[in-house]
Each structure stands twice: as C-alpha cells, then as structure tokens.
Design an enzyme around this catalytic site. Structure first.
Site, short mmCIF file in Angstrom:
data_model
loop_
_atom_site.label_atom_id
_atom_site.label_comp_id
_atom_site.label_asym_id
_atom_site.label_seq_id
_atom_site.Cartn_x
_atom_site.Cartn_y
_atom_site.Cartn_z
N LYS A 165 8.96 5.62 -0.07
CA LYS A 165 9.64 4.83 0.95
C LYS A 165 8.96 3.46 1.09
O LYS A 165 7.83 3.38 1.58
CB LYS A 165 9.64 5.53 2.30
CG LYS A 165 10.41 4.74 3.37
CD LYS A 165 10.00 5.12 4.77
CE LYS A 165 10.57 4.13 5.78
NZ LYS A 165 9.98 2.78 5.63
N SER A 217 -0.95 -0.28 8.98
CA SER A 217 -1.81 -0.60 10.12
C SER A 217 -2.50 0.65 10.65
O SER A 217 -2.06 1.79 10.42
CB SER A 217 -0.99 -1.23 11.23
OG SER A 217 -0.11 -0.27 11.81
N GLU A 237 -4.76 4.30 3.83
CA GLU A 237 -5.47 3.03 3.64
C GLU A 237 -4.96 2.10 4.72
O GLU A 237 -3.80 1.70 4.71
CB GLU A 237 -5.21 2.47 2.23
CG GLU A 237 -6.13 1.31 1.87
CD GLU A 237 -5.58 -0.04 2.27
OE1 GLU A 237 -5.96 -0.53 3.37
OE2 GLU A 237 -4.76 -0.59 1.53
N CYS A 271 -4.98 -6.56 2.31
CA CYS A 271 -5.83 -5.74 3.16
C CYS A 271 -7.30 -6.02 2.93
O CYS A 271 -8.11 -6.01 3.86
CB CYS A 271 -5.52 -4.25 2.93
SG CYS A 271 -5.75 -3.70 1.23
N GLU A 368 -7.66 -7.99 12.58
CA GLU A 368 -7.16 -8.37 11.26
C GLU A 368 -5.98 -9.31 11.42
O GLU A 368 -4.90 -8.90 11.85
CB GLU A 368 -6.75 -7.12 10.47
CG GLU A 368 -6.26 -7.44 9.07
CD GLU A 368 -5.82 -6.20 8.31
OE1 GLU A 368 -5.87 -6.22 7.07
OE2 GLU A 368 -5.41 -5.20 8.96
#
Length: 466
Positions: A165, A217, A237, A271, A368
């Site tokens: 997905k 996230s 992750e 990331c 972030e």
C-alpha cells in the site's frame, strides 16, 4: 461477468481520489480508492499465491531477476511518473528506479543458510527457515518505489507474498511498478492496493497478514503497532532527526557542498537526512556562510525541468509544517541566512533555508522538519555537541565531519543511532543493516538481516545414526 475495478461500490461505480502534482498544486490524475472491505479477497488471494511461491526457491530467484530487468526496461516511464506525483528532480527519480531494480537483484541471489547445532546430545539438530505468509508493506510518499522495494524484495525472496500500500499522495508510480512486476511474478504474489484511510489501518490489522512493515511518522507507527493483528510481526522505520557534528579540524570548504546535499536531497524529505548541524563556535559563521551560499545558488523548480536540482515539497500539509517550524524559529530569535519563506508562484515550493542563532529548544531543532530547512548551532565543547546530538527522542543516523579520521570515528562511536557516517551521510549499501534506536524504529531492514526478518526458524531434531 466482468470484475469491478478495485475501489468500486456496489453496482460497479468506481471510487477514485485525486493525485496532485506538487510542482503546480493541481490535480493531474486519479487513482482507485480501494475500500477496506475489499482487503479480505486481496489477502486471501495473497495467501493462496504464497503456497506455490514458497515452495520453489529456484523459481523465486529467476522471477526476481526477471522483475529487476522489467523495472529497468520501464525505467523512463516509472521515473517520469514518479517525478510528476512526488516532485523530486528527474535525475533523482531515475536513481530511485535504478535502486529499486538493484534491490530486487540483490535479494534474488540471497538465500537463508541452514545451521546444525552440535551440543553433545545424541541427536542432530538443524535450524531451517520458513516464510511467514502474506506481508503488508505500507510505504510513505518521499521514496515510494525505493522504500517499497526495501520491503517487498526481501519479503518475496524469503518466500512470502506481499500486499503493498503506497501513500495516497504518491500512488501512481507504485501502481505502474506493480503492473511492471506482474510481467515477471506469479499472479497475486505481489498486489498493490491504493486508497485513503482507513485502508492502511485495515490492512495492518487484517488477521490474514503475518508481518506488517511500515515506514512513516512516529505517531502513525504507534498506531500501526496497536492495530496489527495480535500474532503479526511488526517492523517499523519511523524517521529521524539526524545530527551532523563538525569537529574543530574540519575543512569547511571541502565538505560544505557534501554537507548541504546530505541535508537537502529530495528537498530535505529523507528520513536519514542531516536535520541539525553542530559546529565549533569559532567556525560557526564560516559554516553558516558556506551553507547559505550553497542554498542561494541551487536551482529550485519543477522536477521535470532539466536544470532543477531542488524540487517542491511534496504536499500542502507538509509545506505548511515546514513554514510553521521556520516561522516559529524566527519568532524565537533565529535568523535566516538564506531562504526562510515560501516561493511565489504555483506549487509547494519553499526556499532552501539555513537558520542561525537558533535556540536549542526550538521545535525546528528538536523535531523532524522533513523539508528544505537546516538549523546550524554552535558548541563550546565536544561533550556538549555529543549530548545535544543525542538529546532528542530520535536515533536513526548521525555523522561526524573532520580531518583526523580516528578522532572522528571515536566521536561517531558515542552517537546514539543505528548508523553513523564519517565525512558523509545517508549513504547505504544494499548489504548492510538499516535500523534505528529510541523512537526511530523497531526491527532491521537491509542485507541478510532484512531477509531473516521475513523468515521464522524451524528446528528439526533427528537421532544420530547408531
């Protein structure tokens, strides 16, 4: 009777959702909005395909090699569509397609190794490896193809089937990739489903899924963990806030361009990009000026333009967040040595921004930002710099920059992260593990570790011959 398209309502009326070009801010296409109720059939077919796929390792190797070749053949079409929906410069899209093919080829030739245990007992014990079953791969919008391959390539090589997905912000290139892979893989071994929520949550919680692998996230990762079926394995992750620590012997002129692109590649939407820079106080002004010159000289524009080096932010929501963090830092007393604002005109463009005089507690430092903004902070002692680098809830990557490599490595060893680089950043080999600590993730991807993460041990005990 014809089968209704995925995302159809009773009566065959297709449900679709818009896909926006971030360079213009306008819808340019649509994708099927698969309904959560359709997943039962998708997962059931994936399970049926798994039985045959797991049974023939030689056929898997040949199919995955063929899949890599098919991706390379379709490279131009994939790259252009990827740039159109994601925004990155076309050269970066070509690189992402190449990495996707390379990952398939790498895992095609990787196989688990059985191991015998000799512990003095009158039995011979052997550890063998078995696949898990259908795997759910849920992928974000920053590297749709590359991160998809990072999930499905080891899962398929291990003998699992995959339901993939993509983000609803970047569904089209992944749908095309699924069609390309279908020319080399057996039916239903890899299925791409596209749609808006609650599709992802329903897929993660589906009782037929045996492994959920997710990139995104921290809040969504926690939700995925909570939603996953009770017996499903989960690999997460969850992003990072990577720090670059510059030592007092660093050659600023030599490293400035490398450091800039370690932070700004893919418009900072990486990331493991550099998201904070810590600099000795006496070098701070020089580093800020060098990075600001890089920012002021870079060509910003639509990814399909040949001269573009930095594209738009992918979506309106992320652009608003980047602007909010930047404006918050400026309100806290920071100064923009370059950028600091949206660019005029259509699309989701934000000027590449170097921030100085940033309070260490500012959200642009502690969170972030995931965009083209980089705070540069001075330090007085190396211990202070290391403490600051380790002082957030993230722990994905970090880097140390200096001339004395032994000293730089000693500092890198003090960073609390999964990967530390010296004099470069965010470069990964297909053969190495990729993992994070603290809030940056659970589990390991990459290399043999990624393969074994998609397998379970199976132990056979046999009496020794008389």
């Amino acid at each position: 009777m014809a089968t209704p398209e995925a995302g159809s309502l009773p009566g065959g009326r297709a449900v679709r959702f818009p896909v926006v070009d971030p360079a213009t801010g306008e819808t340019f296409d649509e994708a099927p909005d698969q309904q959560a109720g359709e997943l039962d059939g998708v997962v059931a077919r994936a399970e049926q395909a798994w039985y045959g796929w797991r049974a023939d390792p030689a056929a898997r190797t040949a199919a995955l090699r063929g899949a890599a070749g098919a991706v390379e053949t379709a490279g131009d079409e994939l790259a252009r569509l990827l740039t159109r929906e994601q925004g990155k410069p076309l050269a970066e899209s070509y690189a992402e397609v190449a990495r996707t093919a390379a990952r398939l080829r790498y895992f095609a030739d990787l196989a688990p190794r059985n191991r015998r245990i000799d512990d003095g007992r009158p039995v011979r014990s052997e550890i063998r490896w078995r696949s898990l079953g259908p795997v759910a791969a849920i992928v974000p919008w920053n590297f749709p193809l590359q991160l998809a391959a990072a999930k499905f390539a080891p899962a398929l090589a291990a003998g699992n089937s995959v339901v993939l997905k993509p983000s609803p912000l970047t569904p089209l290139a992944t749908r095309l990739l699924g069609s390309v892979l279908a020319t080399a893989l057996p039916e239903d071994v890899l299925t791409v489903v596209t749609g808006r929520e609650p599709l992802g949550a329903r897929l993660a919680s589906h009782p037929g899924i045996r492994h959920v692998t997710f990139t995104g996230s921290v809040p969504t990762g926690r939700a995925v963990t909570a939603a996953a079926a009770s017996l499903a394995r989960v690999t997460l992750e969850l992003g990072g806030n990577d720090a670059a620590v510059l030592l007092d012997d660093v050659d600023v002129g030599r490293i400035a361009d490398r450091l800039f692109w370690a932070a700004f590649r893919n418009c900072g939407q990486v990331c493991m990009a550099v998201k904070r820079v810590y600099v000795p106080a006496r070098l701070h002004a020089e580093v800020v000026e060098a990075l600001a010159q890089c920012a002021k000289s870079v060509a910003v524009g639509p990814g399909l333009d040949p001269g573009t080096r930095l594209g738009p932010v992918n979506n309106a929501q992320q652009l608003a967040r980047v602007e909010q963090l930047t404006q918050g830092a400026l309100a806290d007393g920071a100064r923009a040595a370059s950028g600091g604002h949206r660019l005029n005109g259509p699309g989701y463009f934000f000027a590449p921004t170097i921030l100085t005089d940033v309070p260490p507690c500012s959200a642009v430092v502690t969170e972030e930002q995931f965009g083209p903004v980089l705070p540069v902070l001075p330090y007085r002692s190396l211990d202070e710099a290391v403490d600051a680098a380790n002082g957030t809830g993230f722990g994905l990557g970090g880097s140390v920059w200096g001339t004395d490599l032994d000293r730089a490595e000693a500092v890198a060893d003090r960073l609390e992260c999964g990967t530390a680089w010296i004099n470069h950043h965010a470069e990964l080999s297909l053969a190495q593990p990729f993992t994070g600590v603290k809030d940056s993730g659970v589990g390991v991807a990459g290399g043999p570790w990624g393969l074994y993460g998609n397998l379970r041990p199976f132990v056979v005990h046999r009496p020794r011959e008389a």
